[in-house]
Scaffold this motif. Structure first.
Motif, mmCIF file in Angstrom:
data_model
loop_
_atom_site.group_PDB
_atom_site.id
_atom_site.type_symbol
_atom_site.label_atom_id
_atom_site.label_comp_id
_atom_site.label_asym_id
_atom_site.label_seq_id
_atom_site.Cartn_x
_atom_site.Cartn_y
_atom_site.Cartn_z
ATOM 1 N N LEU A 107 0.864 -1.180 0.000
ATOM 2 C CA LEU A 107 0.000 0.000 0.000
ATOM 3 C C LEU A 107 0.897 1.225 0.000
ATOM 4 O O LEU A 107 1.721 1.398 0.905
ATOM 5 C CB LEU A 107 -0.895 0.005 1.248
ATOM 6 C CG LEU A 107 -1.684 1.291 1.517
ATOM 7 C CD1 LEU A 107 -2.730 1.529 0.429
ATOM 8 C CD2 LEU A 107 -2.350 1.235 2.895
ATOM 9 N N LEU A 108 0.750 2.066 -1.020
ATOM 10 C CA LEU A 108 1.541 3.292 -1.132
ATOM 11 C C LEU A 108 0.645 4.484 -0.812
ATOM 12 O O LEU A 108 -0.417 4.651 -1.422
ATOM 13 C CB LEU A 108 2.123 3.445 -2.539
ATOM 14 C CG LEU A 108 2.910 2.255 -3.094
ATOM 15 C CD1 LEU A 108 3.467 2.600 -4.478
ATOM 16 C CD2 LEU A 108 4.026 1.822 -2.154
ATOM 17 N N ILE A 109 1.075 5.323 0.120
ATOM 18 C CA ILE A 109 0.325 6.529 0.495
ATOM 19 C C ILE A 109 1.212 7.718 0.143
ATOM 20 O O ILE A 109 2.202 7.993 0.813
ATOM 21 C CB ILE A 109 -0.024 6.543 1.990
ATOM 22 C CG1 ILE A 109 -0.625 5.201 2.421
ATOM 23 C CG2 ILE A 109 -1.005 7.678 2.292
ATOM 24 C CD1 ILE A 109 -0.809 5.056 3.919
ATOM 25 N N ALA A 110 0.831 8.439 -0.934
ATOM 26 C CA ALA A 110 1.722 9.424 -1.555
ATOM 27 C C ALA A 110 1.570 10.830 -0.979
ATOM 28 O O ALA A 110 1.399 11.804 -1.705
ATOM 29 C CB ALA A 110 1.511 9.437 -3.070
ATOM 30 N N GLY A 111 1.635 10.945 0.351
ATOM 31 C CA GLY A 111 1.744 12.259 0.968
ATOM 32 C C GLY A 111 0.439 12.942 1.306
ATOM 33 O O GLY A 111 -0.651 12.537 0.902
ATOM 34 N N ASP A 112 0.579 14.048 2.070
ATOM 35 C CA ASP A 112 -0.548 14.757 2.675
ATOM 36 C C ASP A 112 -1.415 13.775 3.452
ATOM 37 O O ASP A 112 -2.638 13.691 3.279
ATOM 38 C CB ASP A 112 -1.358 15.539 1.632
ATOM 39 C CG ASP A 112 -0.680 16.859 1.265
ATOM 40 O OD1 ASP A 112 0.376 17.182 1.852
ATOM 41 O OD2 ASP A 112 -1.192 17.565 0.383
ATOM 42 N N ILE A 113 -0.741 13.049 4.322
ATOM 43 C CA ILE A 113 -1.444 12.134 5.219
ATOM 44 C C ILE A 113 -2.386 12.947 6.109
ATOM 45 O O ILE A 113 -3.546 12.612 6.291
ATOM 46 C CB ILE A 113 -0.445 11.370 6.118
ATOM 47 C CG1 ILE A 113 0.738 10.816 5.316
ATOM 48 C CG2 ILE A 113 -1.167 10.283 6.897
ATOM 49 C CD1 ILE A 113 0.379 9.793 4.316
ATOM 50 N N VAL A 147 4.895 5.533 -11.419
ATOM 51 C CA VAL A 147 5.074 6.685 -10.531
ATOM 52 C C VAL A 147 3.748 6.931 -9.822
ATOM 53 O O VAL A 147 2.750 7.302 -10.445
ATOM 54 C CB VAL A 147 5.506 7.942 -11.317
ATOM 55 C CG1 VAL A 147 5.735 9.101 -10.348
ATOM 56 C CG2 VAL A 147 6.769 7.674 -12.121
ATOM 57 N N ALA A 148 3.747 6.717 -8.508
ATOM 58 C CA ALA A 148 2.548 6.915 -7.677
ATOM 59 C C ALA A 148 2.614 8.307 -7.071
ATOM 60 O O ALA A 148 3.378 8.559 -6.142
ATOM 61 C CB ALA A 148 2.489 5.853 -6.594
ATOM 62 N N LEU A 149 1.802 9.217 -7.603
ATOM 63 C CA LEU A 149 1.890 10.622 -7.213
ATOM 64 C C LEU A 149 0.809 11.024 -6.229
ATOM 65 O O LEU A 149 -0.298 10.487 -6.217
ATOM 66 C CB LEU A 149 1.773 11.514 -8.458
ATOM 67 C CG LEU A 149 2.928 11.452 -9.461
ATOM 68 C CD1 LEU A 149 2.547 12.178 -10.742
ATOM 69 C CD2 LEU A 149 4.203 12.049 -8.863
ATOM 70 N N GLY A 150 1.167 12.022 -5.417
ATOM 71 C CA GLY A 150 0.215 12.699 -4.559
ATOM 72 C C GLY A 150 0.371 14.195 -4.733
ATOM 73 O O GLY A 150 1.358 14.676 -5.275
ATOM 74 N N HIS A 151 -0.607 14.941 -4.305
ATOM 75 C CA HIS A 151 -0.724 16.402 -4.244
ATOM 76 C C HIS A 151 -1.936 16.899 -4.999
ATOM 77 O O HIS A 151 -2.726 17.665 -4.462
ATOM 78 C CB HIS A 151 0.513 17.155 -4.741
ATOM 79 C CG HIS A 151 0.311 18.657 -4.706
ATOM 80 N ND1 HIS A 151 0.006 19.324 -3.531
ATOM 81 C CD2 HIS A 151 0.311 19.608 -5.675
ATOM 82 C CE1 HIS A 151 -0.140 20.627 -3.786
ATOM 83 N NE2 HIS A 151 0.014 20.811 -5.074
#
Length: 413
Positions: A43-49, A224-228
């Protein structure tokens, strides 16, 4: 191997002052059920938790309870989570030693060794399948702040510093992996070509640059698993570069987003499939208007009444937008009276005033709340009001740097 890609949970967020813990709890319960159903390897959590660098205790409890439950349910699951621009990198990493016992890797910042070499060891995480075989390497790239990628050994060019981090980490990953192992990057950044939410994404502008080039992720990277960015999307139509988007709508501008997580499958090092899994919406967001007050009141009268058998926590959040010819001192009273007994929860009233500009088709007549402006827009307006001219590029760049410095100071525990 199979993985889940998600991001931008924003635990602890409020919507115009209203707590959203119930919605986050519903999402995390649903995610646990999906983990049990689909049995991904990672499980990948890409930031702003979290939504702020100092999140409320309840938000932190939500995260750590979820991690414990996920591990108890699926002991071989690997979780990788990185800090976003809303997070404190140091806070994300604080319980890292403890979380590693739960197969959870918390990466909040990049670090450099004494000789100026990137500490890539801590950013490269093996991803194993149910049999314990390493099938992929995860390159963990938290939101990169200027202090982490500039300095005496690295120079003062922030964008060049970001490029160096990517180049060195990818090179280390390529050297580390064996044949048949995928390289998967998890990153929190705004890449050029991404579609931005109107009013719920904090700007990442540094100097004159905001969006980073997707070319930072060379073809060596298989996914590439991105967050924002809160809207699920591909970047530059590349199948392998994805934003999963936020799991719940974080503002009224996101009402029509298809909130989801992504299920990603690999056949060896080859990206085999990407399937969205839509997140059920526990609480709907509803907008009325913009329309004249008489029409708005008529629409409010048509809303359903409260059903005492339904959970009040599931009643929609409501934003009302009204067009006015002149100020209405009792506007809120009229709207609240019309909503008496209705199965909605009012969180915002926005008024737009008709005038010369509106008649010309210019939206500048709409009242703008401070919360709708980015710090850069607010600074630009204040500058123009004070000096009668638009702010110049160098001054805007200096302001952006100061803003980053302030946000970094806020992170210090």
């Amino acid at each position: 191997m199979r993985l889940f890609h998600t991001s931008d949970w924003h635990l602890g967020q409020t919507l115009h002052g209203q707590e959203r813990d119930f919605e986050h709890a519903c999402f995390l319960d649903w995610l646990l059920s999906q983990l049990n159903l689909r049995q991904p390897d990672a499980l990948l959590i890409a930031g702003d938790i979290f939504d702020t660098v100092n999140p409320p205790v309840k938000a932190q409890e939500r995260l750590y309870d979820f991690i414990v439950q996920a591990h108890e349910q699926q002991p071989k699951l690997t979780i990788v989570m990185i800090a976003g621009n809303h997070d404190s990198g140091s806070r994300i990493e604080l319980p890292a030693a403890l979380m590693r016992r739960l197969r959870t890797h918390a990466i909040g910042r990049v670090q450099w060794l004494d000789d100026g070499v990137l500490d890539s060891e801590r950013l490269l995480i093996p991803l194993t399948n149910s049999k314990g075989k390493t099938c992929a390497w995860c390159l963990a790239l938290p939101f990169l702040r200027p202090a982490e990628v500039t300095g005496a050994a690295l120079g003062d060019d922030y964008l060049r510093g970001i490029a160096q981090v990517h180049e060195r980490l990818i090179a280390a990953a390529v050297e580390r992996r064996n044949a048949g192992q995928a390289l998967i990057a998890v990153s929190h950044a705004h890449l050029a070509g991404g579609s931005v939410s109107e009013d719920s994404e904090r700007s990442l502008i540094i100097g004159n640059a905001e969006a980073l080039p997707a070319s930072l992720f060379s073809k060596d990277i298989d996914y590439v698993a991105l967050g924002h960015l809160h809207k699920p999307q591909r970047v530059n139509r590349e199948e392998r570069i994805r934003y999963s988007g936020s799991p719940i709508p974080l503002s009224f501008s996101e009402i029509d987003y298809k909130h989801q997580i992504l299920e990603v499958e690999f056949d060896g090092a080859n990206l085999a499939s990407i399937e969205p899994r839509l997140v059920p919406r526990a609480v709907h967001l509803q907008r009325l208007g913009p329309a004249p007050l008489t029409e708005v009141l008529e629409q409010l009268a048509e809303l359903p009444v409260v059903d005492l058998l339904e959970d009040p926590q599931r009643q929609p959040w409501l934003e009302v937008r009204v067009r006015l010819d002149e100020p209405q001192p009792d506007l809120r009273l009229q709207i609240e009276a019309a909503l008496n007994g209705k199965a909605v929860r009012l969180v915002r009233i926005a008024a737009e005033y008709a005038g010369r500009a509106a008649a010309d088709g210019d939206d500048a007549s709409a009242l703008v709340e401070l919360g709708q402006l980015t710090p850069h827009e607010l600074f630009g307006r204040a500058w123009e009001q004070a000096y009668g001219s638009a702010v110049d590029e160098q001054t805007l760049a200096d302001f952006a740097q100061l803003l980053q410095d302030v946000q970094q100071e806020e992170e210090q525990p």
